[in-house]
Write a protein that holds these residues in place. Structure first.
Motif, PDB file in Angstrom:
ATOM      1  N   ARG A 213      -2.823   8.889  16.373  1.00  0.00           N
ATOM      2  CA  ARG A 213      -1.915   9.706  17.207  1.00  0.00           C
ATOM      3  C   ARG A 213      -1.985  11.187  16.808  1.00  0.00           C
ATOM      4  O   ARG A 213      -1.950  12.073  17.669  1.00  0.00           O
ATOM      5  N   ILE A 214      -2.058  11.444  15.522  1.00  0.00           N
ATOM      6  CA  ILE A 214      -2.132  12.837  15.067  1.00  0.00           C
ATOM      7  C   ILE A 214      -3.383  13.510  15.629  1.00  0.00           C
ATOM      8  O   ILE A 214      -3.345  14.656  16.105  1.00  0.00           O
ATOM      9  N   LEU A 215      -4.500  12.795  15.622  1.00  0.00           N
ATOM     10  CA  LEU A 215      -5.757  13.391  16.061  1.00  0.00           C
ATOM     11  C   LEU A 215      -5.788  13.675  17.556  1.00  0.00           C
ATOM     12  O   LEU A 215      -6.304  14.713  17.981  1.00  0.00           O
TER      13      LEU A 215
ATOM     14  N   GLN B  63     -12.806   3.631  10.656  1.00  0.00           N
ATOM     15  CA  GLN B  63     -13.653   3.835  11.837  1.00  0.00           C
ATOM     16  C   GLN B  63     -12.813   4.168  13.062  1.00  0.00           C
ATOM     17  O   GLN B  63     -13.240   4.954  13.912  1.00  0.00           O
ATOM     18  N   ARG B  64     -11.636   3.592  13.170  1.00  0.00           N
ATOM     19  CA  ARG B  64     -10.752   3.944  14.291  1.00  0.00           C
ATOM     20  C   ARG B  64     -10.500   5.449  14.321  1.00  0.00           C
ATOM     21  O   ARG B  64     -10.580   6.097  15.368  1.00  0.00           O
ATOM     22  N   ALA B  65     -10.171   5.991  13.134  1.00  0.00           N
ATOM     23  CA  ALA B  65      -9.885   7.424  13.054  1.00  0.00           C
ATOM     24  C   ALA B  65     -11.127   8.257  13.378  1.00  0.00           C
ATOM     25  O   ALA B  65     -11.038   9.288  14.050  1.00  0.00           O
ATOM     26  N   LEU B  66     -12.283   7.809  12.904  1.00  0.00           N
ATOM     27  CA  LEU B  66     -13.527   8.530  13.189  1.00  0.00           C
ATOM     28  C   LEU B  66     -13.830   8.551  14.689  1.00  0.00           C
ATOM     29  O   LEU B  66     -14.281   9.566  15.229  1.00  0.00           O
TER      30      LEU B  66
ATOM     31  N   ALA C  95       0.845  -1.195   0.000  1.00  0.00           N
ATOM     32  CA  ALA C  95       0.000   0.000   0.000  1.00  0.00           C
ATOM     33  C   ALA C  95       0.879   1.242   0.000  1.00  0.00           C
ATOM     34  O   ALA C  95       1.983   1.249   0.550  1.00  0.00           O
ATOM     35  N   VAL C  96       0.387   2.284  -0.637  1.00  0.00           N
ATOM     36  CA  VAL C  96       1.085   3.571  -0.596  1.00  0.00           C
ATOM     37  C   VAL C  96       1.073   4.076   0.835  1.00  0.00           C
ATOM     38  O   VAL C  96       0.058   4.007   1.519  1.00  0.00           O
ATOM     39  N   ARG C  97       2.210   4.575   1.295  1.00  0.00           N
ATOM     40  CA  ARG C  97       2.278   5.085   2.661  1.00  0.00           C
ATOM     41  C   ARG C  97       2.802   6.519   2.668  1.00  0.00           C
ATOM     42  O   ARG C  97       3.945   6.782   2.316  1.00  0.00           O
ATOM     43  N   PHE C  98       1.931   7.443   3.052  1.00  0.00           N
ATOM     44  CA  PHE C  98       2.330   8.815   3.336  1.00  0.00           C
ATOM     45  C   PHE C  98       2.385   8.928   4.858  1.00  0.00           C
ATOM     46  O   PHE C  98       1.376   8.709   5.529  1.00  0.00           O
ATOM     47  N   ARG C  99       3.530   9.275   5.408  1.00  0.00           N
ATOM     48  CA  ARG C  99       3.719   9.227   6.860  1.00  0.00           C
ATOM     49  C   ARG C  99       4.106  10.592   7.428  1.00  0.00           C
ATOM     50  O   ARG C  99       4.902  10.695   8.345  1.00  0.00           O
TER      51      ARG C  99
ATOM     52  N   SER D 200      -3.417   4.447   9.387  1.00  0.00           N
ATOM     53  CA  SER D 200      -4.444   4.635  10.421  1.00  0.00           C
ATOM     54  C   SER D 200      -3.850   4.764  11.814  1.00  0.00           C
ATOM     55  O   SER D 200      -4.346   5.546  12.638  1.00  0.00           O
ATOM     56  N   GLY D 201      -2.787   4.008  12.118  1.00  0.00           N
ATOM     57  CA  GLY D 201      -2.156   4.125  13.434  1.00  0.00           C
ATOM     58  C   GLY D 201      -1.574   5.501  13.669  1.00  0.00           C
ATOM     59  O   GLY D 201      -1.706   6.076  14.761  1.00  0.00           O
ATOM     60  N   ASP D 202      -0.930   6.059  12.639  1.00  0.00           N
ATOM     61  CA  ASP D 202      -0.391   7.418  12.745  1.00  0.00           C
ATOM     62  C   ASP D 202      -1.518   8.437  12.902  1.00  0.00           C
ATOM     63  O   ASP D 202      -1.411   9.395  13.679  1.00  0.00           O
TER      64      ASP D 202
END
Length: 391
Positions: free
Chosen positions: A194-196, A87-90, A58-62, A189-191
């Motif tokens: 943390r960002i949120l 959904q995790r991010a939401l 998968a493309v990863r922008f980090r 999604s894991g990043d």
């Protein structure tokens, strides 16, 4: 004799199988696939797997968001309500109180999948021209994206290419998009979680910390248990052999059994407060009975058969940040679209009936009443009995 019984069953079920095959082949999503990018050009990964060599990664922008870049209205969370990673991010977006500061843009769909058709159904994640994203694109992006926004053909892969014109790999969701630069900041999604709750905490109104220092060792330990069933359900759904399916079932239910033991002595997975572990676990657990148990045949037992996990899910569902992200009809539709249908048309149709009744009666919702669950089991009894024959 057995031969006569088999012939009779085949004669009765042939019209069902034939009709189901016609319907299956005529549905629009069956001849489409997930989008991959080859040096900035979109391609379709079909069921034949012709592009698998290019789509393994998968493309990863980090990227991260610095303190001097925290601006209300600048960032958008692009998500699909049908996707567990989104959904995790939401959920974290709600827990962090970012409703006014960070816009949420759901992918396109139609009833009953109004907020998130899977990528395989739409040749990629597509966004409505009525969304908040369109207005931001018209103000601040490249001419190509402005044309896409005006035409209504705006896809996630367009934003990937605007971020990196030579990008290669699979397009995924969720992501955080920066209206000031017109580029994707991060799509892991894991990043994003943390960002949120850390990187954008100054914009939120709750100050929640889902990764407290005192619990980090326990969070990391429990995270491995959660990963066991998060990954296990998909291993079940896409297992190519009976042996692989059995291994995946063992892995999934070993992790669920461990969670049941954990929750016998604590309110949440890592202790007495909400943490990232609860956010990571909820999307899989809330989908389990209507989607993974039925569509993915991860069916040793249901979540409602675990008393401690059931009470825990009711506790999470009582919180608006969790409850507002739940849409059972979407889960049923999305995961039956993703399920393996070839050779399983009748069995899957029967399980779809079971999942639909569960959804309509509300039996699958966390904290559902005994009456709702009993009603669902009575109504679905014929489908479950036939489902035991057509596996």
């Amino acid at each position: 004799d057995m031969l006569s019984v088999s012939a009779a069953v085949a004669a009765v079920t042939f019209p069902m199988r034939y009709s189901a095959r016609i319907v299956f082949e005529s549905l629009p999503f069956t001849n489409k696939g997930a989008v991959v990018l080859l040096k900035g050009k979109p391609a379709i990964e079909s069921a034949s797997g012709g592009l698998q060599h290019a789509a393994l990664t998968a493309v990863r922008f980090r990227g991260k968001i610095g303190e001097n870049e925290q601006e209300a209205g600048r960032y958008f969370l692009l998500a699909s309500h049908g996707d567990p990673w989104a959904q995790r991010a939401l959920i974290v977006h709600g827990l962090a109180g970012l409703k006014e500061a960070v816009g949420v843009v759901p992918t396109d769909g139609f009833w009953p999948i109004a907020k998130g058709l899977p990528a395989i159904a739409t040749r990629g994640w597509k966004f409505s021209t009525r969304s908040k994203l369109r207005q931001a694109l018209l103000k601040s992006c490249s001419p190509e994206l402005q044309r896409s926004a005006r035409s209504g053909n705006l896809y996630m892969h367009d934003l990937y290419v605007a971020t990196d014109p030579n990008v290669t790999g699979r397009v995924t969701i969720p992501c955080i998009w920066d209206a000031a630069t017109g580029k994707v900041v991060n799509n892991e999604s894991g990043d994003i979680i943390r960002i949120l709750h850390e990187g954008l905490k100054n914009l939120g109104d709750t100050g929640i910390d889902l990764y407290p220092t005192a619990l980090r060792a326990e969070i990391e330990r429990v995270r491995q248990i959660v990963y066991g069933f998060n990954a296990g359900v998909y291993k079940c759904g896409f297992a190519a052999t009976a042996e692989a399916h059995k291994r995946a079932m063992n892995e999934t239910f070993a992790a669920l059994d461990a969670c049941e033991v954990l929750l016998a002595g604590r309110q949440y997975l890592a202790g007495e407060r909400l943490t990232e572990c609860d956010v990571l676990a909820f999307p899989t657990l809330v989908r389990f009975d209507v989607s993974y148990y039925t569509a993915f045949r991860c069916n040793r037992q249901r979540i409602r058969d675990y008393p401690n996990i059931s009470r825990y899910m009711a506790r999470l569902y009582s919180l608006a940040a969790f409850r507002d992200t739940v849409h059972m009809p979407t889960y049923v539709c999305v995961h039956f679209i993703e399920a393996q249908w070839r050779g399983r048309l009748v069995g899957n149709a029967l399980r779809l009936i079971e999942a639909t009744v569960d959804t309509v009666t509300g039996a699958s919702l966390p904290g559902s009443s005994w009456l709702r669950r009993t009603m669902s089991r009575v109504v679905t009894l014929p489908a479950r009995l036939l489902g035991a024959i057509f596996k």
